[in-house]
Scaffold this motif. Structure first.
Motif, PDB file in Angstrom:
ATOM      1  N   GLN A  22      10.849   1.184   1.867  1.00 14.64           N
ATOM      2  CA  GLN A  22      10.721   1.433   0.426  1.00 14.64           C
ATOM      3  C   GLN A  22      12.067   1.369  -0.279  1.00 14.64           C
ATOM      4  O   GLN A  22      12.168   0.809  -1.370  1.00 14.64           O
ATOM      5  N   VAL A  23      13.110   1.914   0.339  1.00 15.23           N
ATOM      6  CA  VAL A  23      14.435   1.920  -0.288  1.00 15.23           C
ATOM      7  C   VAL A  23      14.923   0.486  -0.507  1.00 15.23           C
ATOM      8  O   VAL A  23      15.459   0.157  -1.568  1.00 15.23           O
ATOM      9  N   PHE A  25      13.025  -2.287  -0.686  1.00 10.54           N
ATOM     10  CA  PHE A  25      12.138  -2.890  -1.686  1.00 10.54           C
ATOM     11  C   PHE A  25      12.566  -2.470  -3.092  1.00 10.54           C
ATOM     12  O   PHE A  25      12.723  -3.308  -3.981  1.00 10.54           O
ATOM     13  N   ASP A  26      12.762  -1.165  -3.286  1.00 13.69           N
ATOM     14  CA  ASP A  26      13.172  -0.657  -4.601  1.00 13.69           C
ATOM     15  C   ASP A  26      14.518  -1.227  -5.031  1.00 13.69           C
ATOM     16  O   ASP A  26      14.705  -1.577  -6.205  1.00 13.69           O
ATOM     17  N   LEU A  29      14.040  -4.849  -6.105  1.00 11.53           N
ATOM     18  CA  LEU A  29      13.403  -4.875  -7.429  1.00 11.53           C
ATOM     19  C   LEU A  29      14.411  -4.546  -8.519  1.00 11.53           C
ATOM     20  O   LEU A  29      14.484  -5.237  -9.540  1.00 11.53           O
ATOM     21  N   ARG A  30      15.187  -3.489  -8.307  1.00 13.33           N
ATOM     22  CA  ARG A  30      16.182  -3.068  -9.297  1.00 13.33           C
ATOM     23  C   ARG A  30      17.198  -4.191  -9.541  1.00 13.33           C
ATOM     24  O   ARG A  30      17.504  -4.533 -10.678  1.00 13.33           O
ATOM     25  N   ARG A  33      15.550  -7.066 -11.462  1.00 16.65           N
ATOM     26  CA  ARG A  33      15.234  -6.717 -12.846  1.00 16.65           C
ATOM     27  C   ARG A  33      16.481  -6.649 -13.725  1.00 16.65           C
ATOM     28  O   ARG A  33      16.463  -7.081 -14.883  1.00 16.65           O
ATOM     29  N   ALA A  63      11.981  -9.185  -2.348  1.00 16.62           N
ATOM     30  CA  ALA A  63      11.302  -7.881  -2.378  1.00 16.62           C
ATOM     31  C   ALA A  63       9.845  -8.044  -1.959  1.00 16.62           C
ATOM     32  O   ALA A  63       9.332  -7.251  -1.157  1.00 16.62           O
ATOM     33  N   TRP A  67       8.078  -6.418   1.258  1.00 14.65           N
ATOM     34  CA  TRP A  67       6.929  -5.533   1.078  1.00 14.65           C
ATOM     35  C   TRP A  67       5.847  -5.854   2.113  1.00 14.65           C
ATOM     36  O   TRP A  67       5.187  -4.963   2.619  1.00 14.65           O
ATOM     37  N   LEU A 134       6.102  -6.045  -9.028  1.00 17.67           N
ATOM     38  CA  LEU A 134       5.887  -4.672  -9.469  1.00 17.67           C
ATOM     39  C   LEU A 134       4.446  -4.230  -9.211  1.00 17.67           C
ATOM     40  O   LEU A 134       4.196  -3.059  -8.885  1.00 17.67           O
ATOM     41  N   PRO A 138       3.963   0.870  -4.383  1.00 21.14           N
ATOM     42  CA  PRO A 138       4.714   1.429  -3.245  1.00 21.14           C
ATOM     43  C   PRO A 138       4.232   0.821  -1.925  1.00 21.14           C
ATOM     44  O   PRO A 138       3.072   0.441  -1.796  1.00 21.14           O
TER      45      PRO A 138
END
Length: 141
Positions: A22-23, A25-26, A29-30, A33, A63, A67, A134, A138
């Motif tokens: 998750q870290v 992936f996040d 994404l960040r 973006r 990402a 996922w 997005l 999660p």
């Protein structure tokens, strides 16, 4: 979320299967973006906007790949997997293909020849990738 077509790429050594985090992936994404937000800044040069949009599309695509539990060290393959990871349409994939070729010419031969139309299409495609990434939500536990 294993995908049979991507499992085939694992079997032939083109992708690696690796549990998603998750870290990571996040963070991807960040990163995507932030770059995408900057890519629409008309005060930047066209070349900078292209670079930002291309790298945003790559981070967001990676990402989605992560996922699903895969990793690739090949930028082009990350884009090719989008049909499976996010259901990206062929027309959008062609924009990423063209951008990748232009990026390689710039990186390896110093020749960046991009126009407004390509950068606008690349931004739109990166935005579509962003929305779909997005929507993955999660990583399932």
């Amino acid at each position: 979320m294993p995908l049979p077509p991507l499992d085939n790429l694992v079997r032939i050594g083109q992708l690696k299967a690796e549990p998603p985090a998750q870290v990571e992936f996040d963070g991807l994404l960040r990163s995507g973006r932030v770059r995408l937000a900057d890519a629409v800044n008309a005060s930047l040069s066209l070349e900078s906007r292209f670079d930002l949009a291309y790298n945003a599309a790559h981070a967001l695509s990676l990402a989605a790949l992560r996922w699903h539990g895969y990793r690739s060290e090949n930028r082009y393959l990350v884009f090719q997997c989008l049909a499976h990871t996010l259901g990206l349409e062929a027309a959008q994939w062609r924009v990423l293909d063209q951008a990748h070729r232009k990026r390689n010419l710039a990186e390896y031969e110093g020749d960046l020849d991009v126009g407004d139309a390509l950068v606008a299409a690349l931004v739109r495609t990166a935005q579509a990738v962003e929305q779909r990434a997005l929507a993955l939500g999660p990583i399932p536990a």
